[in-house]
Design a protein around this motif. Structure first.
Motif, PDB file in Angstrom:
ATOM      1  N   PRO A   1       0.660  -1.191  -0.128  1.00  0.00           N
ATOM      2  CA  PRO A   1       0.599   0.088  -0.292  1.00  0.00           C
ATOM      3  C   PRO A   1       0.949   1.394   0.153  1.00  0.00           C
ATOM      4  CG  PRO A   1      -0.026  -0.752   2.074  1.00  0.00           C
ATOM      5  CD  PRO A   1       0.835  -1.542   1.114  1.00  0.00           C
ATOM      6  N   VAL A   2       1.899   1.295   0.433  1.00  0.00           N
ATOM      7  CA  VAL A   2       3.508   2.837   0.395  1.00  0.00           C
ATOM      8  C   VAL A   2       2.972   2.737  -0.860  1.00  0.00           C
ATOM      9  CG1 VAL A   2       4.738   2.867   1.254  1.00  0.00           C
ATOM     10  CG2 VAL A   2       3.933   1.307   1.955  1.00  0.00           C
ATOM     11  N   THR A   3       3.199   4.245  -1.272  1.00  0.00           N
ATOM     12  CA  THR A   3       3.062   4.884  -2.685  1.00  0.00           C
ATOM     13  C   THR A   3       4.023   5.577  -2.282  1.00  0.00           C
ATOM     14  OG1 THR A   3       1.937   6.999  -1.429  1.00  0.00           O
ATOM     15  CG2 THR A   3       0.428   5.453  -3.140  1.00  0.00           C
ATOM     16  N   ASN A   4       5.324   6.517  -3.428  1.00  0.00           N
ATOM     17  CA  ASN A   4       6.015   6.589  -3.868  1.00  0.00           C
ATOM     18  C   ASN A   4       5.978   7.725  -2.748  1.00  0.00           C
ATOM     19  OD1 ASN A   4       8.644   7.707  -4.658  1.00  0.00           O
ATOM     20  ND2 ASN A   4       7.405   8.965  -6.110  1.00  0.00           N
ATOM     21  N   SER A   5       4.839   8.985  -3.449  1.00  0.00           N
ATOM     22  CA  SER A   5       5.106   9.987  -2.214  1.00  0.00           C
ATOM     23  C   SER A   5       4.635   9.687  -0.456  1.00  0.00           C
ATOM     24  CB  SER A   5       3.632  10.926  -2.387  1.00  0.00           C
ATOM     25  OG  SER A   5       2.338  10.292  -2.020  1.00  0.00           O
ATOM     26  N   GLU A   6       4.765   8.515   0.135  1.00  0.00           N
ATOM     27  CA  GLU A   6       4.890   8.415   1.471  1.00  0.00           C
ATOM     28  C   GLU A   6       5.779   7.745   1.887  1.00  0.00           C
ATOM     29  OE1 GLU A   6      -0.455   7.014   0.942  1.00  0.00           O
ATOM     30  OE2 GLU A   6       1.404   5.408   0.954  1.00  0.00           O
ATOM     31  N   PHE A   7       7.137   7.278   0.891  1.00  0.00           N
ATOM     32  CA  PHE A   7       7.955   6.002   1.032  1.00  0.00           C
ATOM     33  C   PHE A   7       8.859   6.668   1.982  1.00  0.00           C
ATOM     34  CE2 PHE A   7      12.704   4.825  -0.047  1.00  0.00           C
ATOM     35  CZ  PHE A   7      12.363   4.084   0.269  1.00  0.00           C
ATOM     36  N   GLY A   8       8.841   8.096   2.283  1.00  0.00           N
ATOM     37  CA  GLY A   8      10.267   9.061   2.843  1.00  0.00           C
ATOM     38  C   GLY A   8      10.115   8.663   3.778  1.00  0.00           C
ATOM     39  N   THR A   9       8.888   9.370   4.667  1.00  0.00           N
ATOM     40  CA  THR A   9       7.961   9.278   5.459  1.00  0.00           C
ATOM     41  C   THR A   9       7.599   7.599   6.336  1.00  0.00           C
ATOM     42  OG1 THR A   9       6.287  10.895   5.568  1.00  0.00           O
ATOM     43  CG2 THR A   9       5.796   9.134   6.858  1.00  0.00           C
ATOM     44  N   VAL A  10       7.732   6.768   5.481  1.00  0.00           N
ATOM     45  CA  VAL A  10       7.941   5.158   6.360  1.00  0.00           C
ATOM     46  C   VAL A  10       9.376   4.754   6.437  1.00  0.00           C
ATOM     47  CG1 VAL A  10       7.094   2.784   5.468  1.00  0.00           C
ATOM     48  CG2 VAL A  10       5.373   4.719   5.230  1.00  0.00           C
ATOM     49  N   PHE A  11      10.302   5.220   5.130  1.00  0.00           N
ATOM     50  CA  PHE A  11      11.019   4.850   5.542  1.00  0.00           C
ATOM     51  C   PHE A  11      12.038   5.264   6.650  1.00  0.00           C
ATOM     52  CE2 PHE A  11      15.831   5.759   4.619  1.00  0.00           C
ATOM     53  CZ  PHE A  11      16.314   4.434   4.265  1.00  0.00           C
ATOM     54  N   THR A  12      11.826   6.537   7.173  1.00  0.00           N
ATOM     55  CA  THR A  12      12.664   7.453   7.968  1.00  0.00           C
ATOM     56  C   THR A  12      11.888   6.598   9.739  1.00  0.00           C
ATOM     57  OG1 THR A  12      12.902   9.692   6.669  1.00  0.00           O
ATOM     58  CG2 THR A  12      12.574   9.517   8.966  1.00  0.00           C
ATOM     59  N   GLN A  13      10.218   6.339   9.633  1.00  0.00           N
ATOM     60  CA  GLN A  13       9.667   6.279  10.299  1.00  0.00           C
ATOM     61  C   GLN A  13      10.242   5.423  11.133  1.00  0.00           C
ATOM     62  OE1 GLN A  13       5.534   6.502  10.051  1.00  0.00           O
ATOM     63  NE2 GLN A  13       5.709   8.093  10.878  1.00  0.00           N
ATOM     64  N   THR A  14      10.548   3.566  10.175  1.00  0.00           N
ATOM     65  CA  THR A  14      10.565   2.140  10.098  1.00  0.00           C
ATOM     66  C   THR A  14      12.595   2.484  10.690  1.00  0.00           C
ATOM     67  OG1 THR A  14       9.491   1.610   8.505  1.00  0.00           O
ATOM     68  CG2 THR A  14      11.307   0.016   9.237  1.00  0.00           C
ATOM     69  N   LEU A  15      13.440   3.259  10.369  1.00  0.00           N
ATOM     70  CA  LEU A  15      14.310   3.247  10.949  1.00  0.00           C
ATOM     71  C   LEU A  15      14.333   3.609  12.147  1.00  0.00           C
ATOM     72  CD1 LEU A  15      16.446   4.544   7.975  1.00  0.00           C
ATOM     73  CD2 LEU A  15      16.551   2.178   8.789  1.00  0.00           C
ATOM     74  N   ALA A  16      13.782   4.679  12.534  1.00  0.00           N
ATOM     75  CA  ALA A  16      13.431   5.651  14.049  1.00  0.00           C
ATOM     76  C   ALA A  16      12.823   4.174  14.403  1.00  0.00           C
ATOM     77  CB  ALA A  16      12.664   6.566  14.361  1.00  0.00           C
ATOM     78  N   GLU A  17      12.248   3.129  14.096  1.00  0.00           N
ATOM     79  CA  GLU A  17      11.800   1.658  14.963  1.00  0.00           C
ATOM     80  C   GLU A  17       9.680   3.162  15.613  1.00  0.00           C
ATOM     81  OE1 GLU A  17      13.253  -0.531  18.033  1.00  0.00           O
ATOM     82  OE2 GLU A  17      15.120   0.081  17.161  1.00  0.00           O
TER      83      GLU A  17
ATOM     84  N   ARG B   1       7.676 -18.147  11.627  1.00  0.00           N
ATOM     85  CA  ARG B   1       7.615 -16.994  11.199  1.00  0.00           C
ATOM     86  C   ARG B   1       7.219 -16.060  10.460  1.00  0.00           C
ATOM     87  NH1 ARG B   1      12.012 -18.168   5.909  1.00  0.00           N
ATOM     88  NH2 ARG B   1      13.248 -19.192   7.589  1.00  0.00           N
ATOM     89  N   THR B   2       6.650 -15.008  10.349  1.00  0.00           N
ATOM     90  CA  THR B   2       6.221 -14.288  10.210  1.00  0.00           C
ATOM     91  C   THR B   2       6.112 -13.025   9.071  1.00  0.00           C
ATOM     92  OG1 THR B   2       5.613 -12.925  12.239  1.00  0.00           O
ATOM     93  CG2 THR B   2       4.353 -14.495  11.625  1.00  0.00           C
ATOM     94  N   LEU B   3       5.409 -12.552   7.974  1.00  0.00           N
ATOM     95  CA  LEU B   3       6.418 -11.710   7.456  1.00  0.00           C
ATOM     96  C   LEU B   3       5.658 -10.086   7.473  1.00  0.00           C
ATOM     97  CD1 LEU B   3       6.950  -9.779   4.497  1.00  0.00           C
ATOM     98  CD2 LEU B   3       4.470 -10.474   3.925  1.00  0.00           C
ATOM     99  N   LEU B   4       6.422  -9.331   8.578  1.00  0.00           N
ATOM    100  CA  LEU B   4       6.395  -7.805   8.928  1.00  0.00           C
ATOM    101  C   LEU B   4       6.872  -6.234   7.798  1.00  0.00           C
ATOM    102  CD1 LEU B   4       6.097  -6.868  12.064  1.00  0.00           C
ATOM    103  CD2 LEU B   4       9.535  -6.641  11.865  1.00  0.00           C
ATOM    104  N   LEU B   5       5.809  -6.621   7.710  1.00  0.00           N
ATOM    105  CA  LEU B   5       5.412  -5.217   6.813  1.00  0.00           C
ATOM    106  C   LEU B   5       5.191  -3.788   7.628  1.00  0.00           C
ATOM    107  CD1 LEU B   5       2.536  -6.463   4.612  1.00  0.00           C
ATOM    108  CD2 LEU B   5       4.523  -6.463   4.115  1.00  0.00           C
ATOM    109  N   SER B   6       5.773  -2.790   7.137  1.00  0.00           N
ATOM    110  CA  SER B   6       5.566  -1.384   7.453  1.00  0.00           C
ATOM    111  C   SER B   6       5.174  -0.470   6.150  1.00  0.00           C
ATOM    112  CB  SER B   6       7.375  -1.022   7.731  1.00  0.00           C
ATOM    113  OG  SER B   6       7.588   0.107   7.881  1.00  0.00           O
ATOM    114  N   VAL B   7       4.448  -0.174   6.830  1.00  0.00           N
ATOM    115  CA  VAL B   7       3.449   0.732   6.112  1.00  0.00           C
ATOM    116  C   VAL B   7       2.525   1.954   6.888  1.00  0.00           C
ATOM    117  CG1 VAL B   7       2.671  -1.445   5.211  1.00  0.00           C
ATOM    118  CG2 VAL B   7       1.386  -0.727   6.855  1.00  0.00           C
TER     119      VAL B   7
END
Length: 309
Positions: free
Chosen positions: A123-139, A303-309
């Motif tokens: 569900p992640v769009t290109n415009s949302e990627f930066g925010t999702v990426f930063t939040q994922t790194l910051a847990e 195991r489970t798939l862990l999606l960061s959305v």
């Protein structure tokens, strides 16, 4: 997720790249399609847009992190590390392909073309990627766990599935097997058994539900129930359904639908001399042979798939 030090971008070939593999050159591919009355321009546009998106995603990844880009064909040989953050750029199928080679690494699933791809699992769009990426790194990301299914044979072989497993014959002949569930066992002859995860309950299993309700309605059975709600992605159950069970002599049609779990497992013994298979997520090339005497235990995967959305 502590200590992420590498981003792995998983991509797929575009239609143009697949055509070049088939016809050897871009010119040959264009000639073939134009001769068939097809326009080549949309294929080029899709190719250019996809690679432009790869470039845009790459620019949003800090230079302090290692970066690898791999095609999905290389997944079986690639060595993922526990410190990886995985980004998939493709439809749901690419997420599914990638998940089987991971063990807890977070995945950011990017939809490259929301106008043409539903993207239930991406569900992640290109415009949302930066925010999702930063939040994922910051847990601080929105993490969704997706339950996976596993088929394990008596010889130790196993096969994982994000959406569903098919158990049956790889040809159009009837599959023959003994199914055990809930303390009961039954010999069956059918078009095969589908086992669905929560994520898969909106796919093949939903088609089975729709067909069953339509047939029951046509037979004027009095059934008024609507379509069942999809299961949560993190459900600890697996739905199973037997496709077109044959009510012949010695063939049962009682154990045709249920919910398997760790407490109520599903077991299948093959009675097919040849062509018996178990494949996952609609990928027939990804299969286990399932011939006479083989026993398959169908369980929730460890195991489970862990999606960061």
């Amino acid at each position: 997720m502590m200590g992420i030090d590498r981003v792995v971008l998983v991509t797929k070939r575009t239609t143009l790249e697949e055509l070049v593999v088939r016809f050897q050159t871009r010119a040959q591919a264009e000639f073939y399609l134009t001769q068939a009355g097809e326009s080549f321009a949309p294929i080029v546009e899709e190719h250019d847009a996809y690679h432009q998106l790869i470039s845009e995603l790459r620019k949003q990844i800090p230079g302090t992190l290692k970066y690898h880009q791999i095609d999905r064909d290389l997944l079986p040989q690639y060595q993922f590390r526990t410190s990886d953050l995985v980004v998939t750029l493709g439809p749901d199928g690419l997420v599914v392909n990638t998940a089987k080679y991971l063990d807890g690494q977070p995945v950011i699933p990017v939809n490259p073309d929301p106008e043409r791809i539903d993207g239930i699992l991406c569900p992640v769009t290109n415009s949302e990627f930066g925010t999702v990426f930063t939040q994922t790194l910051a847990e601080r990301g929105n993490l969704k766990r997706v339950t996976m299914a596993e088929a394990r044979l008596s010889d130790g072989q196993r096969l994982l599935a994000v959406n569903d497993l098919f158990i049956g014959s790889k040809s159009h002949v009837s599959a023959r097997y003994r199914l055990s569930y809930g303390g009961q066992a039954e010999f069956q002859s059918s078009s095969g058994v589908i086992v669905s995860t929560g994520a898969g309950s909106t796919g093949w299993m939903r088609s089975i539900h729709a067909s069953a309700l339509a047939v029951a309605g046509a037979l004027d059975s009095g059934i008024s129930a609507g379509m069942p709600k999809p299961l949560p992605w993190d459900t600890q159950e697996l739905l199973f359904a037997v496709r077109e069970p044959f009510p012949g002599v010695g063939c049962g049609t009682e154990l045709v639908y249920g919910r398997a779990s760790d407490e109520v497992p599903l077991s299948v013994v093959s009675m097919m001399p040849r062509n018996g298979v178990i494949f996952s997520d609609g990928i027939e090339a990804d299969f286990l042979e399932f011939n006479s005497g083989a026993v398959a235990e169908i369980t929730l995967a460890d195991r489970t798939l862990l999606l960061s959305v």
